[in-house]
Design an enzyme around this catalytic site. Structure first.
Site, PDB file in Angstrom:
ATOM      1  N   ARG A 239     -19.330 -24.077 -39.699  1.00 12.07           N
ATOM      2  CA  ARG A 239     -19.505 -23.288 -40.914  1.00 12.07           C
ATOM      3  C   ARG A 239     -18.365 -23.584 -41.885  1.00 12.07           C
ATOM      4  NH1 ARG A 239     -18.019 -18.788 -40.048  1.00 12.07           N
ATOM      5  NH2 ARG A 239     -17.615 -18.784 -37.817  1.00 12.07           N
TER       6      ARG A 239
ATOM      7  N   TYR B  46     -25.882 -27.879 -40.247  1.00 12.86           N
ATOM      8  CA  TYR B  46     -25.204 -27.371 -39.061  1.00 12.86           C
ATOM      9  C   TYR B  46     -25.390 -25.875 -38.819  1.00 12.86           C
ATOM     10  CZ  TYR B  46     -22.154 -27.094 -35.190  1.00 12.86           C
ATOM     11  OH  TYR B  46     -21.709 -26.910 -33.912  1.00 12.86           O
ATOM     12  N   GLY B  47     -25.662 -25.523 -37.595  1.00 13.13           N
ATOM     13  CA  GLY B  47     -25.619 -24.146 -37.073  1.00 13.13           C
ATOM     14  C   GLY B  47     -25.803 -23.061 -38.106  1.00 13.13           C
TER      15      GLY B  47
ATOM     16  N   LYS C  19     -26.645 -16.250 -38.752  1.00 14.41           N
ATOM     17  CA  LYS C  19     -25.588 -15.535 -39.461  1.00 14.41           C
ATOM     18  C   LYS C  19     -26.048 -15.073 -40.850  1.00 14.41           C
ATOM     19  CE  LYS C  19     -23.015 -15.635 -35.996  1.00 14.41           C
ATOM     20  NZ  LYS C  19     -22.136 -16.596 -35.488  1.00 14.41           N
TER      21      LYS C  19
ATOM     22  N   HIS D 241     -21.583  -8.549 -35.114  1.00 13.32           N
ATOM     23  CA  HIS D 241     -21.318  -9.831 -34.431  1.00 13.32           C
ATOM     24  C   HIS D 241     -20.885  -9.525 -32.992  1.00 13.32           C
ATOM     25  CE1 HIS D 241     -18.948 -13.917 -34.618  1.00 13.32           C
ATOM     26  NE2 HIS D 241     -20.108 -14.056 -34.050  1.00 13.32           N
TER      27      HIS D 241
ATOM     28  N   SER E 116     -15.645 -15.734 -33.737  1.00 13.44           N
ATOM     29  CA  SER E 116     -16.269 -16.962 -33.260  1.00 13.44           C
ATOM     30  C   SER E 116     -15.348 -17.698 -32.290  1.00 13.44           C
ATOM     31  CB  SER E 116     -16.581 -17.871 -34.448  1.00 13.44           C
ATOM     32  OG  SER E 116     -17.454 -17.196 -35.327  1.00 13.44           O
TER      33      SER E 116
ATOM     34  N   CYS F 224     -14.315 -16.888 -29.375  1.00  9.75           N
ATOM     35  CA  CYS F 224     -13.341 -16.043 -28.676  1.00  9.75           C
ATOM     36  C   CYS F 224     -13.923 -15.382 -27.435  1.00  9.75           C
ATOM     37  CB  CYS F 224     -12.778 -14.997 -29.625  1.00  9.75           C
ATOM     38  SG  CYS F 224     -11.714 -15.710 -30.891  1.00  9.75           S
TER      39      CYS F 224
ATOM     40  N   ASN G 125     -19.369 -16.154 -23.011  1.00  6.82           N
ATOM     41  CA  ASN G 125     -18.841 -16.103 -21.647  1.00  6.82           C
ATOM     42  C   ASN G 125     -18.893 -14.698 -21.065  1.00  6.82           C
ATOM     43  OD1 ASN G 125     -17.357 -18.726 -20.481  1.00  6.82           O
ATOM     44  ND2 ASN G 125     -17.415 -18.785 -22.713  1.00  6.82           N
TER      45      ASN G 125
ATOM     46  N   ASP H 279     -24.376 -12.886 -29.177  1.00  2.00           N
ATOM     47  CA  ASP H 279     -23.742 -13.149 -30.485  1.00  2.00           C
ATOM     48  C   ASP H 279     -23.998 -12.072 -31.538  1.00  2.00           C
ATOM     49  OD1 ASP H 279     -22.118 -15.116 -31.944  1.00  2.00           O
ATOM     50  OD2 ASP H 279     -23.876 -15.403 -33.206  1.00  2.00           O
TER      51      ASP H 279
ATOM     52  N   ASN I  78     -16.201 -27.918 -31.726  1.00  2.00           N
ATOM     53  CA  ASN I  78     -17.257 -26.945 -32.051  1.00  2.00           C
ATOM     54  C   ASN I  78     -18.641 -27.477 -31.645  1.00  2.00           C
ATOM     55  OD1 ASN I  78     -18.146 -24.423 -33.117  1.00  2.00           O
ATOM     56  ND2 ASN I  78     -18.754 -25.409 -35.033  1.00  2.00           N
TER      57      ASN I  78
ATOM     58  N   ARG J 121     -22.025 -27.757 -29.544  1.00  2.00           N
ATOM     59  CA  ARG J 121     -22.788 -26.576 -29.114  1.00  2.00           C
ATOM     60  C   ARG J 121     -24.043 -26.963 -28.348  1.00  2.00           C
ATOM     61  NH1 ARG J 121     -21.174 -21.237 -31.323  1.00  2.00           N
ATOM     62  NH2 ARG J 121     -19.256 -21.730 -32.414  1.00  2.00           N
TER      63      ARG J 121
ATOM     64  N   ASN K 238     -12.876 -10.740 -15.988  1.00  2.00           N
ATOM     65  CA  ASN K 238     -12.908  -9.730 -17.048  1.00  2.00           C
ATOM     66  C   ASN K 238     -13.728  -8.506 -16.635  1.00  2.00           C
ATOM     67  OD1 ASN K 238     -11.297 -11.315 -18.688  1.00  2.00           O
ATOM     68  ND2 ASN K 238     -13.037 -12.325 -19.692  1.00  2.00           N
TER      69      ASN K 238
HETATM   70  P1  GTP Z   1     -19.275 -18.215 -30.970  1.00  2.00           P
HETATM   71  O1  GTP Z   1     -20.530 -18.760 -30.404  1.00  2.00           O
HETATM   72  O2  GTP Z   1     -18.569 -19.121 -31.900  1.00  2.00           O
HETATM   73  O3  GTP Z   1     -19.480 -16.873 -31.590  1.00  2.00           O
HETATM   74  O4  GTP Z   1     -18.217 -18.082 -29.729  1.00  2.00           O
HETATM   75  P2  GTP Z   1     -18.119 -17.008 -28.562  1.00  2.00           P
HETATM   76  O5  GTP Z   1     -17.407 -15.794 -29.044  1.00  2.00           O
HETATM   77  O6  GTP Z   1     -19.446 -16.809 -27.936  1.00  2.00           O
HETATM   78  O7  GTP Z   1     -17.115 -17.748 -27.542  1.00  2.00           O
HETATM   79  P3  GTP Z   1     -17.421 -18.473 -26.147  1.00  2.00           P
HETATM   80  O8  GTP Z   1     -17.823 -17.499 -25.075  1.00  2.00           O
HETATM   81  O9  GTP Z   1     -18.312 -19.614 -26.371  1.00  2.00           O
HETATM   82  O10 GTP Z   1     -15.962 -19.001 -25.771  1.00  2.00           O
HETATM   83  C1  GTP Z   1     -15.232 -19.825 -26.648  1.00  2.00           C
HETATM   84  C2  GTP Z   1     -14.153 -20.523 -25.894  1.00  2.00           C
HETATM   85  O11 GTP Z   1     -13.265 -19.581 -25.289  1.00  2.00           O
HETATM   86  C3  GTP Z   1     -14.670 -21.403 -24.757  1.00  2.00           C
HETATM   87  O12 GTP Z   1     -13.968 -22.623 -24.733  1.00  2.00           O
HETATM   88  C4  GTP Z   1     -14.388 -20.596 -23.518  1.00  2.00           C
HETATM   89  O13 GTP Z   1     -14.204 -21.412 -22.388  1.00  2.00           O
HETATM   90  C5  GTP Z   1     -13.131 -19.805 -23.899  1.00  2.00           C
HETATM   91  N1  GTP Z   1     -13.091 -18.487 -23.200  1.00  2.00           N
HETATM   92  C6  GTP Z   1     -14.100 -17.588 -23.116  1.00  2.00           C
HETATM   93  N2  GTP Z   1     -13.751 -16.510 -22.367  1.00  2.00           N
HETATM   94  C7  GTP Z   1     -12.468 -16.720 -21.980  1.00  2.00           C
HETATM   95  C8  GTP Z   1     -11.535 -15.962 -21.181  1.00  2.00           C
HETATM   96  O14 GTP Z   1     -11.822 -14.877 -20.677  1.00  2.00           O
HETATM   97  N3  GTP Z   1     -10.307 -16.506 -21.017  1.00  2.00           N
HETATM   98  C9  GTP Z   1      -9.954 -17.717 -21.552  1.00  2.00           C
HETATM   99  N4  GTP Z   1      -8.731 -18.180 -21.341  1.00  2.00           N
HETATM  100  N5  GTP Z   1     -10.811 -18.468 -22.303  1.00  2.00           N
HETATM  101  C10 GTP Z   1     -12.049 -17.980 -22.522  1.00  2.00           C
HETATM  102  C1  SPV Z   2     -20.152 -18.536 -34.884  1.00  2.00           C
HETATM  103  O1  SPV Z   2     -19.399 -19.278 -35.525  1.00  2.00           O
HETATM  104  O2  SPV Z   2     -19.926 -17.315 -34.724  1.00  2.00           O
HETATM  105  C2  SPV Z   2     -21.368 -19.097 -34.255  1.00  2.00           C
HETATM  106  C3  SPV Z   2     -21.757 -20.449 -34.639  1.00  2.00           C
HETATM  107  O3  SPV Z   2     -22.038 -18.430 -33.474  1.00  2.00           O
HETATM  108  S1  SPV Z   2     -22.644 -20.468 -36.112  1.00  2.00           S
HETATM  109  O4  SPV Z   2     -24.041 -20.249 -35.808  1.00  2.00           O
HETATM  110  O5  SPV Z   2     -22.436 -21.804 -36.691  1.00  2.00           O
HETATM  111  O6  SPV Z   2     -22.170 -19.437 -37.001  1.00  2.00           O
HETATM  112 MN    MN Z   3     -20.874 -16.301 -32.884  1.00  2.00          MN
END
Ligand code: GTP
Ligand code: SPV
Ligand code: MN
Length: 597
Positions: free
Chosen positions: A70, A198-199, A207, A227, A249, A251, A255, A278, A365, A367, A494
């Site tokens: 984005r 892109y996304g 979004k 979000h 995003s 963070c 997971n 999300d 980034n 995906r 967690n």
């Molecule tokens: P968006 O799709 O952009 O909204 O991201 P998201 O918030 O869904 O994050 P996602 O779960 O994809 O994790 C992003 C990154 O953080 C990845 O590389 C994960 O491996 C890492 N990560 C997720 N959870 C943890 C955690 O509990 N600890 C650590 N150290 N890293 C984490």
């Molecule tokens: C984010 O950035 O929070 C995403 C990826 O989930 S996107 O769909 O590109 O916004």
């Molecule tokens: Mn997201």
């Protein structure tokens, strides 16, 4: 006889007259249509086949290297009055914005097919779901929207019944970053996006609609578009509590949404149910509780870091029928990214022979796009038209220092302040942010379709007579020690923190009252089987008063930027918190004593 589709048909004709496509295709969402599109993209090179023995139905898409995330500077909220978009958004006057982007749309689909995608955000039969139509010249967008939304004939039928839909007009244009705009006209329920494939820039249901436009609608209709992931935690007694969590995003939402409980928990019968990863739409129910639906039908998740150790459910759901964007490939033509395993990639995300000198093999980034139902922990409640009741709301960001592993807000108003003060180190999910730590209230900084001052007031308004609101918490999985390593193992572990929250929700344990909120007594957090570094728990659960005084000052300065749109209740709450913190010195903290016992 006039049909409720007349407005849609007229709009499609208008867009075609401007963009001049060779063909117009109305998407029905069928298997046959999907197969034909895949064939077309394999021929054009939009998709590359991955190893069909190990990954049947999986394909790779490589974006233009200038179009990988984005871009916030060209993402605009075009309300009539600038103040309604607020200092949290980039703004342009609607007339000027339309003029600028319409000039780019002129003739831009010549030689291409224009796809009309009717879609529904949320279960098709849900009163809380909302429909939209995206017009695009990108078959890759169609393929992704097919996974991410309820798309095709059924959505069109709902639009025909309701006569109401969000209009999204998209073209990849020339992919020139200098001619790229993602414009929102909330008052017109309209989105226009040009120059990116892109996304979040191009899959307009996500979004653009489900957050920016929906948050604007939600304000006037009395609900919230957030979000947030939605996860169900089932305890050994078979009770399921649903938690909604907002992290910026990249963070950790995906997971946390599909975590696998630590071994001891699994043995005891704990289970995790994924409702969403999300986006979350929240509405107060008749019983006063808040109910949430996931408007999406798929996951558009971050690839790097996803592995059998960190997120085994994700690895399982990705072994068939998935689209990978900007990942690397192995010698066996399997998708690969940093953190997956110790195989070596042979080609990087741009298709070059892999050379570590060029940086990571997979784009940070990069995906995957996959149907939600493919996740082993997918919850059938994701289809519940009424949504799931929320027991706890969680805010969190990436903070390597200061911010404890978890704390609880005193009440709703304090919780809204905690959300409003959320901050995080920035990530690869947006390319142009340019600061290390930024304020990201409720993880909505890039996604709120109106002035954050009004948004905070809207949040506060849910605290009304007869409301049975969830508790609000703040977490930080990303605290680092002096050696630069994470102090907390994260991922599946967690659940230990979520268990503490649910104990608090059920009144099963106490907590340490501090000016920033309620911190756990160390003995209430289950650390059985964990091997934390010496002193780690102490650091993770401590209140660093000096640092927090500076943090609250920074939050105050940030919130002052919203001027008279900032609710007085938030100002007062912050003032009280700062006053209480003045009286605290590091050594007087009960927490330190509790944690070292
Ligand atoms: P968006 O799709 O952009 O909204 O991201 P998201 O918030 O869904 O994050 P996602 O779960 O994809 O994790 C992003 C990154 O953080 C990845 O590389 C994960 O491996 C890492 N990560 C997720 N959870 C943890 C955690 O509990 N600890 C650590 N150290 N890293 C984490
Ligand atoms: C984010 O950035 O929070 C995403 C990826 O989930 S996107 O769909 O590109 O916004
Ligand atoms: Mn997201």
């Amino acid at each position: 006889m006039p049909s409720k589709l007349d407005a849609l048909n007229r709009w499609v004709d208008e867009v075609a007259a401007r963009t001049r496509p060779d063909r117009v295709h109305w998407c029905d969402g069928s298997e046959a249509e999907s197969r034909a599109l895949t064939e077309l993209m394999l021929k054009s090179g939009d998709l590359l086949e991955l190893n069909q023995h190990t990954h049947p139905g999986c394909y790779l898409h490589r974006s233009d290297p200038r179009d990988v995330a984005r871009v916030e500077k060209v993402t605009l909220i075009c309300t009539k009055n600038e103040i309604d978009a607020g200092p949290n958004n980039h703004w342009m006057a609607p007339a000027e914005a339309h003029k600028k982007i319409d000039a780019l749309f002129d003739g831009c689909m010549r030689g291409r097919t224009m796809y009309v995608i009717p879609y529904c955000m949320g279960p098709l039969g849900s009163p809380y779901a909302r429909c939209g139509v995206e017009i695009t010249d990108s078959p890759y967008v169609v393929a992704n929207m097919r996974i991410m939304t309820r798309m095709g004939t059924a959505a069109l039928e709902r639009i025909e019944r309701e006569g109401r839909f969000v209009r999204g007009q998209h073209s990849i244009g020339t992919l020139d970053p200098a001619q790229r705009w993602i414009m929102h006209f909330p008052e017109e329920l309209t989105i226009k996006s040009y120059g990116s494939g892109y996304g979040g820039n191009a899959l307009l249901g996500k979004k653009c609609h489900a957050l920016r436009i929906a948050s604007f609608q939600a304000r006037s209709e009395g609900w919230l578009a957030e979000h947030m992931l939605i996860v169900g935690i089932e305890n050994p007694r078979g009770e399921i509590h649903y938690i909604a969590a907002a992290f910026p995003s990249a963070c950790g939402k995906t997971n946390l949404a599909m975590l696998i409980p630590p071994e001891g928990y699994r043995r005891d019968g704990w289970k995790v149910w994924t409702v969403g990863d999300d986006i979350c739409w929240i509405t107060p129910g008749k019983d006063g509780r808040l109910y949430a639906i996931n408007p999406e039908a798929g996951y558009f998740g971050v690839a790097p870091g996803t592995s059998n150790k960190t997120n085994p459910n994700a690895v399982k759901m990705l072994d068939h029928d998935a689209i990978f964007t900007n990942v690397a490939v192995t010698a066996d033509n399997d998708p690969w990214w940093e953190g997956l395993d110790d195989r070596k990639p042979v080609r990087d995300w741009q298709g070059r022979d892999y050379d570590p000198a060029n940086g990571p093999a997979a784009h940070p980034n990069s995906r995957f796009t996959v149907r939600a139902t493919q996740c082993p922990s997918w919850s059938p409640e994701a289809e519940n038209p009424e949504g799931v009741p929320i027991s706890a709301i969680v805010f969190g960001g990436r903070r390597k220092s200061l911010v404890p592993l978890v704390f609880e807000a005193r009440d709703w108003t304090h919780g809204v302040l905690v959300g409003a003060g959320l901050a995080s180190e920035t990530t690869a999910a947006a390319t142009d942010v340019g600061v290390n730590i930024r304020r990201d209230p409720m993880a909505m900084k890039p996604f709120c379709g109106y002035n954050f001052g009004d948004y905070f007031a809207h949040w506060l308004s849910f605290d009304r007579p007869n409301a049975r609101l969830p508790k609000i918490f703040h977490v930080n999985w990303f605290r680092k020690g002096q050696d630069g390593k994470f102090l907390w193992p994260g991922f599946g572990d967690n659940l230990r923190v979520l268990e503490w929250m649910l104990k608090r929700v059920n009144g099963e344990c106490g907590a340490v009252e501090t000016p920033i909120g309620l911190l756990p007594h160390a003995e209430d957090l289950n650390t059985d089987g964990l091997h934390l570094a010496d002193g780690a728990l102490n650091t993770l659960l401590a209140l660093e008063a000096e640092g927090w005084r500076a943090e609250l000052q920074a939050i105050g300065e940030y919130l002052d930027g919203y001027g008279d749109r900032l609710p007085q209740d938030l100002r007062d709450e912050l003032k009280n918190e700062r006053t209480a913190l003045e009286d605290v010195n590091e050594s007087s903290l009960p927490q330190k004593k509790a944690a070292t016992l």
